[in-house]
Motif scaffolding. Structure first.
Motif, PDB file in Angstrom:
ATOM      1  N   GLY A 374       0.044  15.676  -2.520  1.00  0.00           N
ATOM      2  CA  GLY A 374      -0.519  14.437  -1.821  1.00  0.00           C
ATOM      3  C   GLY A 374       0.379  13.686  -1.351  1.00  0.00           C
ATOM      4  O   GLY A 374       1.478  13.370  -2.041  1.00  0.00           O
ATOM      5  N   LEU A 375      -0.520  12.592  -0.237  1.00  0.00           N
ATOM      6  CA  LEU A 375       0.583  11.315  -0.072  1.00  0.00           C
ATOM      7  C   LEU A 375      -0.089   9.887  -0.614  1.00  0.00           C
ATOM      8  O   LEU A 375      -1.551  10.198  -0.387  1.00  0.00           O
ATOM      9  CB  LEU A 375       0.477  11.780   2.209  1.00  0.00           C
ATOM     10  CG  LEU A 375       1.203  12.875   2.396  1.00  0.00           C
ATOM     11  CD1 LEU A 375       1.077  12.722   3.630  1.00  0.00           C
ATOM     12  CD2 LEU A 375       2.639  13.154   1.774  1.00  0.00           C
ATOM     13  N   LEU A 376       0.618   9.557  -1.171  1.00  0.00           N
ATOM     14  CA  LEU A 376      -0.004   8.349  -1.715  1.00  0.00           C
ATOM     15  C   LEU A 376       0.547   7.080  -0.161  1.00  0.00           C
ATOM     16  O   LEU A 376       1.849   7.102   0.128  1.00  0.00           O
ATOM     17  CB  LEU A 376       0.624   8.025  -2.800  1.00  0.00           C
ATOM     18  CG  LEU A 376       0.891   8.670  -4.179  1.00  0.00           C
ATOM     19  CD1 LEU A 376       1.587   8.266  -5.330  1.00  0.00           C
ATOM     20  CD2 LEU A 376      -0.546   8.688  -4.744  1.00  0.00           C
ATOM     21  N   VAL A 377       0.481   6.463  -0.135  1.00  0.00           N
ATOM     22  CA  VAL A 377      -0.162   4.974   0.533  1.00  0.00           C
ATOM     23  C   VAL A 377      -0.313   3.334  -0.455  1.00  0.00           C
ATOM     24  O   VAL A 377      -0.703   3.455  -1.328  1.00  0.00           O
ATOM     25  CB  VAL A 377      -0.884   4.782   2.166  1.00  0.00           C
ATOM     26  CG1 VAL A 377      -0.274   6.149   2.778  1.00  0.00           C
ATOM     27  CG2 VAL A 377      -1.933   4.770   1.894  1.00  0.00           C
ATOM     28  N   THR A 378       0.798   2.670   0.440  1.00  0.00           N
ATOM     29  CA  THR A 378       0.192   1.278  -0.362  1.00  0.00           C
ATOM     30  C   THR A 378      -1.048   0.672  -0.364  1.00  0.00           C
ATOM     31  O   THR A 378      -1.247   0.597   0.637  1.00  0.00           O
ATOM     32  CB  THR A 378       1.474  -0.351   0.532  1.00  0.00           C
ATOM     33  OG1 THR A 378       3.002   0.670   0.718  1.00  0.00           O
ATOM     34  CG2 THR A 378       1.116  -0.698  -0.525  1.00  0.00           C
ATOM     35  N   PRO A 379      -1.514   0.368  -1.410  1.00  0.00           N
ATOM     36  CA  PRO A 379      -2.930  -0.333  -0.619  1.00  0.00           C
ATOM     37  C   PRO A 379      -3.105  -1.012  -0.175  1.00  0.00           C
ATOM     38  O   PRO A 379      -2.280  -2.224   0.201  1.00  0.00           O
ATOM     39  CB  PRO A 379      -3.254  -0.855  -2.674  1.00  0.00           C
ATOM     40  CG  PRO A 379      -2.571   0.193  -3.456  1.00  0.00           C
ATOM     41  CD  PRO A 379      -1.375   0.282  -2.401  1.00  0.00           C
ATOM     42  N   GLY A 380      -4.279  -1.306   0.967  1.00  0.00           N
ATOM     43  CA  GLY A 380      -4.658  -2.125   2.322  1.00  0.00           C
ATOM     44  C   GLY A 380      -3.681  -2.036   3.086  1.00  0.00           C
ATOM     45  O   GLY A 380      -4.171  -3.462   4.098  1.00  0.00           O
ATOM     46  N   ASP A 381      -2.622  -1.331   2.900  1.00  0.00           N
ATOM     47  CA  ASP A 381      -1.692  -1.057   4.118  1.00  0.00           C
ATOM     48  C   ASP A 381      -1.880  -0.110   5.511  1.00  0.00           C
ATOM     49  O   ASP A 381      -2.267   0.924   5.317  1.00  0.00           O
ATOM     50  CB  ASP A 381      -0.614  -0.903   4.056  1.00  0.00           C
ATOM     51  CG  ASP A 381       0.844  -0.841   4.389  1.00  0.00           C
ATOM     52  OD1 ASP A 381       0.599  -0.644   5.812  1.00  0.00           O
ATOM     53  OD2 ASP A 381       2.197  -1.518   4.349  1.00  0.00           O
ATOM     54  N   VAL A 382      -2.907  -0.891   6.342  1.00  0.00           N
ATOM     55  CA  VAL A 382      -3.064  -0.449   7.469  1.00  0.00           C
ATOM     56  C   VAL A 382      -2.507   1.060   8.212  1.00  0.00           C
ATOM     57  O   VAL A 382      -2.611   2.210   8.317  1.00  0.00           O
ATOM     58  CB  VAL A 382      -4.209  -0.999   8.083  1.00  0.00           C
ATOM     59  CG1 VAL A 382      -4.735  -0.042   9.797  1.00  0.00           C
ATOM     60  CG2 VAL A 382      -5.304  -2.064   7.852  1.00  0.00           C
ATOM     61  N   ALA A 383      -0.913   0.621   8.113  1.00  0.00           N
ATOM     62  CA  ALA A 383       0.015   0.976   9.593  1.00  0.00           C
ATOM     63  C   ALA A 383      -0.233   2.240   8.149  1.00  0.00           C
ATOM     64  O   ALA A 383       0.507   3.279   8.781  1.00  0.00           O
ATOM     65  CB  ALA A 383       0.096   0.254   9.903  1.00  0.00           C
ATOM     66  N   ASP A 384       0.208   1.815   7.245  1.00  0.00           N
ATOM     67  CA  ASP A 384       0.960   3.043   6.574  1.00  0.00           C
ATOM     68  C   ASP A 384       0.024   4.522   6.228  1.00  0.00           C
ATOM     69  O   ASP A 384       0.169   5.080   6.661  1.00  0.00           O
ATOM     70  CB  ASP A 384       1.611   2.553   4.947  1.00  0.00           C
ATOM     71  CG  ASP A 384       2.201   2.860   3.479  1.00  0.00           C
ATOM     72  OD1 ASP A 384       2.328   3.963   4.470  1.00  0.00           O
ATOM     73  OD2 ASP A 384       2.238   2.879   2.750  1.00  0.00           O
ATOM     74  N   LEU A 385      -1.489   3.737   6.135  1.00  0.00           N
ATOM     75  CA  LEU A 385      -2.331   4.385   5.731  1.00  0.00           C
ATOM     76  C   LEU A 385      -3.127   5.660   7.345  1.00  0.00           C
ATOM     77  O   LEU A 385      -3.008   6.774   6.918  1.00  0.00           O
ATOM     78  CB  LEU A 385      -3.973   4.218   6.144  1.00  0.00           C
ATOM     79  CG  LEU A 385      -4.966   4.883   5.012  1.00  0.00           C
ATOM     80  CD1 LEU A 385      -4.993   5.805   4.404  1.00  0.00           C
ATOM     81  CD2 LEU A 385      -6.297   3.830   5.673  1.00  0.00           C
ATOM     82  N   ALA A 386      -2.476   4.789   8.248  1.00  0.00           N
ATOM     83  CA  ALA A 386      -2.714   5.262   9.161  1.00  0.00           C
ATOM     84  C   ALA A 386      -1.647   6.818   9.819  1.00  0.00           C
ATOM     85  O   ALA A 386      -1.726   7.781  10.526  1.00  0.00           O
ATOM     86  CB  ALA A 386      -2.615   4.508  10.133  1.00  0.00           C
ATOM     87  N   GLN A 387      -0.471   5.996   9.193  1.00  0.00           N
ATOM     88  CA  GLN A 387       1.237   7.123   9.771  1.00  0.00           C
ATOM     89  C   GLN A 387       0.536   8.265   8.344  1.00  0.00           C
ATOM     90  O   GLN A 387       1.320   9.807   9.077  1.00  0.00           O
ATOM     91  CB  GLN A 387       2.530   6.501   9.224  1.00  0.00           C
ATOM     92  CG  GLN A 387       3.578   6.785   9.551  1.00  0.00           C
ATOM     93  CD  GLN A 387       3.932   7.347  11.175  1.00  0.00           C
ATOM     94  OE1 GLN A 387       3.690   6.625  11.616  1.00  0.00           O
ATOM     95  NE2 GLN A 387       4.262   8.983  11.153  1.00  0.00           N
ATOM     96  N   ALA A 388       0.243   8.130   7.407  1.00  0.00           N
ATOM     97  CA  ALA A 388       0.065   9.036   6.743  1.00  0.00           C
ATOM     98  C   ALA A 388      -0.749  10.695   7.498  1.00  0.00           C
ATOM     99  O   ALA A 388      -1.103  11.163   7.219  1.00  0.00           O
ATOM    100  CB  ALA A 388      -0.920   8.786   5.337  1.00  0.00           C
ATOM    101  N   CYS A 389      -1.561   9.158   7.392  1.00  0.00           N
ATOM    102  CA  CYS A 389      -3.051  10.975   8.160  1.00  0.00           C
ATOM    103  C   CYS A 389      -2.479  11.368   9.140  1.00  0.00           C
ATOM    104  O   CYS A 389      -2.997  12.356   9.776  1.00  0.00           O
ATOM    105  CB  CYS A 389      -4.402   9.616   8.814  1.00  0.00           C
ATOM    106  SG  CYS A 389      -5.310   9.098   7.247  1.00  0.00           S
TER     107      CYS A 389
END
Length: 434
Positions: A374-389
């Motif tokens: 899976g991919l882990l992202v920084t909690p609450g970091d919208v940009a990180d979440l968007a980039q992973a998706c």
């Protein structure tokens, strides 16, 4: 249930207990025993798993002023009333009714004294028929713990969250006399338990560090999954057609809608992803108290055409929806306290062989290894979440690789059958402590 995280013992394994009679008890009033979410999923899968291993399990629950035993959760109509003592007599009930009215008039805090007495008396009569008493911990619930001590019945306690800490984090703290009573009840239950089962390392750490519980009697058994349930063939074209999704890329979230699930962050990430992939769609499978908050954010971000909320669905329907997802998410924000839970959705995503984007927090860190399953992202970091998706939506090979690895691990480490074997080891330890 859960994965034992302690270092494997080099000692000879104890024999697995067979054919046990288990009283699985819940003092909590008002629990929907037919629910297919939250605590009842864990309880139901635990009981089913034990029964499949040859154990006999009855669920004992306080219903109003009766304690009811349910021998078959698939048919809640099968039930029997457990005999009570003085609390089942008319004079006691009259006294109780009068005191409850005065209590309400004076707006005094609810301390569950009558409920605990009633549950204690029922367990006192029932437990001699069982070899193990296993309680799902509730706020102000001490009846079963005291009855287990009185009847010398091995007592196992499942603690899936610190309920006082949870209330604090959620902004609804329990205060005053009610908090003191809850602290006493929890402390006493932990003291009387022969073994305690938690669903995550943070929960265990909290019990040891803040409640003074011996680390030796706390075992971590995270939630699990019925793997076969999520590997049945699905006509994905039909499901997509029913939802009007066609061939559009789909991001999905499955679960109850709570403020701390980070759905607002997921929506903000969707807004960023849609700038690159305008056809992307978000399917929110579930419902809950934060739905108005979710809908406000959908309107705020002008995402009405890109987001579908299914509402609560039968659990049997979830594998069909997961089958159409390209990316699945666990988008928890940064919380003021360490995460204590073990998300059921995470193991279901894995069993379905999906590419997971999850916040790097709590128990998730023990399950998801970045860029491996899976991919882990920084909690609450919208940009990180968007980039992973976005990365996964644009890279089918990575989606397949991560999904395959996750599914393989679900089969070997997180199946309910595996977790039940670990629970049996806890039962054995409780039996040997007497």
């Amino acid at each position: 249930m859960t994965l034992l995280t302690e270092t494997p013992s080099t000692e000879t394994a104890a024999p697995t207990p067979t054919g046990l009679r288990v009283a699985y008890v819940m003092q909590n009033v008002g629990v929907d025993l037919a629910a297919e979410v939250g605590q009842m999923m864990l309880i139901r899968q635990t009981i089913y798993g034990l029964e499949q291993r040859g154990h006999t399990v009855d669920l004992l629950n306080l219903q109003g002023r009766d304690v009811i035993a349910y021998p078959n959760l698939a048919d809640l109509g099968q039930q029997r009333r457990v005999d009570l003592g003085w609390s089942g007599k008319r004079p006691y009930q009259l006294i109780e009714g009068g005191l409850r009215r005065i209590h309400g008039m004076l707006k005094l805090p609810y301390l569950a004294g009558f409920d605990s007495r009633r549950f204690y008396e029922a367990c006192l009569r029932a437990l001699p028929n069982y070899q193990i008493c296993h309680e799902y911990a509730g706020l102000l619930s001490v009846g079963a713990a005291y009855a287990s001590r009185k009847t010398n019945t091995p007592f196992v306690l499942t603690v899936d969250a610190d309920l006082l800490l949870e209330a604090d984090v959620m902004g609804s703290p329990i205060t005053g006399l009610r908090r003191k009573a809850a602290q006493w009840a929890a402390s006493k239950s932990y003291e009387l338990a022969d073994q305690i089962v938690t669903v995550s390392d943070p929960t265990k750490e909290n019990l040891v560090e803040n409640w003074g519980v011996s680390a030796e009697k706390v075992k971590v058994i995270p939630n699990g999954v019925n793997v076969a349930h999520f590997q049945q063939p699905v006509d994905t074209k039909q499901v997509r057609a029913e939802l009007g999704l066609g061939k559009k890329p789909v991001i999905m979230f499955v679960g109850g809608f709570q403020r701390w699930h980070g759905l607002d962050k997921l929506l903000e990430a969707l807004a960023l992803v849609s700038k690159i992939l305008p056809d992307v769609r978000l399917l929110l499978v579930g419902d809950g108290p934060a739905r108005p908050f979710v809908e406000e954010n959908i309107h705020r971000l002008n995402l009405e055409k890109q987001v579908t909320i299914t509402g609560f669905l039968p659990h049997a329907r979830i594998p069909q929806l997961l089958a159409i997802a390209d990316v699945v998410t666990v988008p928890y924000p940064q919380l003021p306290q360490e995460m204590w839970f073990s998300p059921l959705k995470l193991y279901e995503y894995m069993a379905a062989g999906k590419a997971i984007v999850a916040s790097s927090a709590g128990q998730i860190n023990n399950v998801i290894r970045h860029d491996e399953n899976g991919l882990l992202v920084t909690p609450g970091d919208v940009a990180d979440l968007a980039q992973a998706c976005l990365h996964l939506l644009q890279n089918e090979a990575d989606r397949r690789r991560l999904g395959t690895n996750a599914q393989r691990e679900a089969e070997t480490e997180h199946a309910w059958a595996r977790q039940i074997e670990r629970l049996e080891q806890v039962y054995d330890a409780a039996l040997r402590s007497r």
